[in-house]
Design a protein around this motif. Structure first.
Motif, PDB file in Angstrom:
ATOM      1  N   CYS A   1     -56.909  27.688  29.952  1.00 47.06           N
ATOM      2  CA  CYS A   1     -57.576  27.597  28.652  1.00 47.06           C
ATOM      3  C   CYS A   1     -56.555  27.175  27.600  1.00 47.06           C
ATOM      4  O   CYS A   1     -55.457  27.744  27.532  1.00 47.06           O
TER       5      CYS A   1
ATOM      6  N   ARG B   1     -57.588  26.233  24.063  1.00 47.12           N
ATOM      7  CA  ARG B   1     -58.008  26.376  22.665  1.00 47.12           C
ATOM      8  C   ARG B   1     -57.678  27.770  22.136  1.00 47.12           C
ATOM      9  O   ARG B   1     -57.717  28.758  22.867  1.00 47.12           O
TER      10      ARG B   1
ATOM     11  N   ASP C   1     -60.177  30.742  22.601  1.00 43.97           N
ATOM     12  CA  ASP C   1     -60.294  31.191  23.992  1.00 43.97           C
ATOM     13  C   ASP C   1     -59.074  32.004  24.415  1.00 43.97           C
ATOM     14  O   ASP C   1     -59.200  33.011  25.126  1.00 43.97           O
TER      15      ASP C   1
ATOM     16  N   ARG D   1     -67.085  28.546  27.160  1.00 40.00           N
ATOM     17  CA  ARG D   1     -67.487  27.184  26.775  1.00 40.00           C
ATOM     18  C   ARG D   1     -68.378  26.535  27.845  1.00 40.00           C
ATOM     19  O   ARG D   1     -68.193  25.374  28.214  1.00 40.00           O
TER      20      ARG D   1
END
Length: 649
Positions: A364, A366, A369, A626
């Motif tokens: 991950c 981002r 996240d 997501r």
């Protein structure tokens, strides 16, 4: 009749250096034999595919082109009569038999390798006599004394039955197979190590061979380890292989051409040959190498002039590194070290939740996240919650690396984590660690004073690469005579606990760990009886609610201090200085307003965050991130370096 060069050297107690042939190339073998670098060259029937016609051609050309000075050998696939007779009839002047377990297997194999009356080898071979430069009848009559017969010790049963195996008449060589012996003893495969069970087995083999005057042999990964084995009394020494030589030299040339340093592992493990290290995702567009936002020293500087170029990215990489249709995340690729941020940006924009097949886990990138992984109680850090988590086995069956991890704060069970933090907590309060500030400053001043008057310095080489570990060595009060060994141990710890380390590099680092742990155990015993004011001694004697740490927990926390206390400051200081020098306007502001130093440090750490990956989390239930379903128990890596550059944070 020609003598068997290798067998003659071994009988005289001299070293016979050789190499493995894995490519099964007639031309490559011929060229190597003609150079005279080696006393023997071995065709590997066990682990590489080679047909009998090609093997006969290679074995015969080794003897022919070298005039008998290089001995053609074969490691047969098994101890069967078919395998042994074929290798010898193809022109091998000696064999090594793998996976031996007991004396009966050895006696049968010896019989297959000898003509009557000593054995039962048949006389139908068409041309093996040519390698000895004699006629076929003379070969059959005399060759028994010139065929080298070696047993490969690489199983637990072989170690247990060692005496009876080596007492079999006809054994000329005892060869230790280090990778499979490690596996048999419960370790990952390694060329050599100081792991206790491996060392014990090797010592037994060495003593048994010396007692019987049987030559010892093994395969080494490089020149340094070959020299070590020769010093240990090994006389049959294998070094590398034709495949290794090709890939190693090609990798070195590639690295020199592109100014890429040699990786910590061998080039033949580091190099990946495909369309490109970084391959585009979903769409077929190339990954842009655009710079991320420019750094600022801190909130108070928001209105000041900012640098026009970002400081965290080197010059743009060659476009071929980004031109491909399919994205592959490869944090160990040499090019990734040059500038990972365009890759992180591409991942955030296109594959923010990415399945990393090589590591069998998710990545991950981002900010939201990554923060969720840290805070959400649906994610665990305990290995027991990983779908591939190792079983709970006694420490005696673990490698030193696994023991350090098991008893360290990162991986120990939650209840133990709370207990250890409770005992050690008072040692790490701001007031408790304040005296270390002056000690660390003295170490830094001492190192920097040696650089005064220099026209230029290499910041990494001359300061940041060694300062943190030297400071920790001082804080722990490691005895002066042990500091070099401690620093070597510390370097191995730093690399071994890097999450994305390759298996080959991990095996290399693991070789140093057992020796370092034994050294710390000796120092710990001394400090129990003679405490001092160092941090090591304080951890030994710390207690809370009548609870103390175990010896393994103490040593594991020392390893954790090294790992967590060295690499982050190395990275932080290096990039902070580099960024400021590239942006003299920002440096001028900081010099004019030293009160901004804390902001500057925080921003330097954010902008060029330490580490490519962070410790994984394991979902306790199926979760969705997501729109991507993450099954329970699969590991997820949150990439801090990417999250801290996320413009949507």
């Amino acid at each position: 009749m020609r003598k068997n060069t290798t067998l003659s050297l071994l009988r005289d107690g001299k070293v016979a250096l050789g190499t493995w042939l894995q490519l099964h190339s007639y031309q490559a073998s011929r060229l190597l034999a003609a150079q005279g670098f080696f006393e023997w060259m071995l065709v590997d029937f066990e682990h590489t595919p080679v047909d009998r016609g090609a093997a006969a051609q290679i074995l015969s050309t080794i003897a022919d082109v070298s005039g008998g000075r290089v001995t053609p050998l074969a490691r047969v696939a098994s101890d069967s009569a078919d395998e042994i007779k074929h290798a010898l009839d193809a022109g091998a002047q000696g064999i090594i038999v793998p996976m031996i377990n007991d004396a009966d297997e050895v006696r049968a194999a010896v019989r297959h390798a000898r003509y009557p009356p000593e054995g039962e080898r048949g006389a139908g071979g068409l041309s093996p006599h040519l390698g000895f430069g004699v006629s076929r009848p003379v070969y059959i009559q005399c060759v028994n004394r010139e065929i080298l017969f070696g047993v490969q010790i690489e199983t637990q049963r072989a170690v247990e039955n060692l005496d009876s195996i080596l007492d079999v008449k006809g054994v000329d060589l005892c060869f230790i197979g280090p990778n499979d012996l490690h596996l048999a003893l419960g370790y990952p495969p390694m060329f050599w190590s100081a792991e206790p069970r491996f060392v014990k087995a090797v010592r037994r083999v060495e003593e048994a061979c010396r007692k019987r005057n049987i030559p010892l042999g093994t395969l080494c990964k490089d020149v340094s380890s070959a020299k070590d084995r020769i010093r240990d009394g090994y006389t049959f020494v294998g070094m590398g292989s034709d495949a290794h030589f090709v890939l190693q030299y090609a990798g070195i040339q590639y690295g020199e051409l592109h100014d890429i340093p040699e990786p910590p592992e061998t080039w033949c493990n580091a190099m990946k040959f495909h369309d490109g290290p970084y391959q585009g995702a979903g769409s077929h567009s190339a990954v842009p190498a655009a710079p991320p936002p420019a750094p600022v020293l801190g909130p108070t500087m928001a209105g000041d002039a900012r640098p026009s170029k970002h400081a965290g990215t080197s010059d743009p990489l060659p476009r071929h590194l980004f031109q491909s249709r399919e994205f592959t995340f490869e944090p160990n690729a040499p090019e990734f070290d040059i500038d990972p941020f365009p890759i992180y940006r591409h991942m955030r924009d296109n594959v923010p939740v990415y399945w990393w097949a090589e590591a069998q886990g998710w990545v991950c990138t981002r900010y939201d996240d990554v923060v969720m992984l840290l805070r959400d109680r649906r994610f665990s850090v305990e290995l027991i919650d990983w779908e591939h988590g190792p079983p709970d086995v006694p420490d005696e069956q673990l490698t030193t690396h696994q023991v350090l991890a098991k008893h360290g704060l990162f991986w120990m069970p939650g209840a133990d984590h709370v207990r250890v933090r409770k005992v050690l907590g008072p040692l790490f309060t701001p007031k408790a660690v304040e005296p270390l500030r002056s000690e660390f400053r003295r170490v830094a001043d001492s190192m920097l004073s040696r650089l005064e008057g220099s026209d230029s310095i290499d910041l990494v080489r001359d300061f940041t690469s060694s300062y943190p570990l030297q400071a920790i060595t001082q804080a722990l009060r490691i005895p002066r005579e042990e500091r070099d060994r401690f620093i070597q141990f510390g370097s191995a710890v730093i690399d071994a606990f890097y999450p994305a380390i390759s298996p080959e590099a991990l095996r290399e680092k693991m070789e140093f760990l057992p020796t370092g742990v034994a050294m710390l155990e000796a120092i710990m015993a001394e400090k129990r009886g003679h405490p001092d004011d160092g941090f090591f001694s304080k951890m030994i004697h710390a207690q809370e609610d009548n609870q103390r740490l175990t010896s393994k927990e103490i040593i594991s926390q020392v390893a954790l201090m090294i790992s967590a206390g060295c690499e982050p400051p190395r990275h932080l200081v290096t990039f902070a200085v580099w960024d400021l020098l590239r942006h003299p306007d920002q440096l001028e502001i900081l010099l004019r307003e030293p009160g901004l130093l804390r902001n500057a440090i925080d921003e330097a750490g954010r902008y060029n965050s330490f580490g490519k990956l962070n410790l994984p989390r394991f979902p306790l239930e199926d979760v969705e991130i997501r729109g991507v379903r993450i099954p329970k128990g699969q590991q997820i890596f949150g990439v801090f370096a990417s999250a801290l550059r996320d413009p949507e944070a």
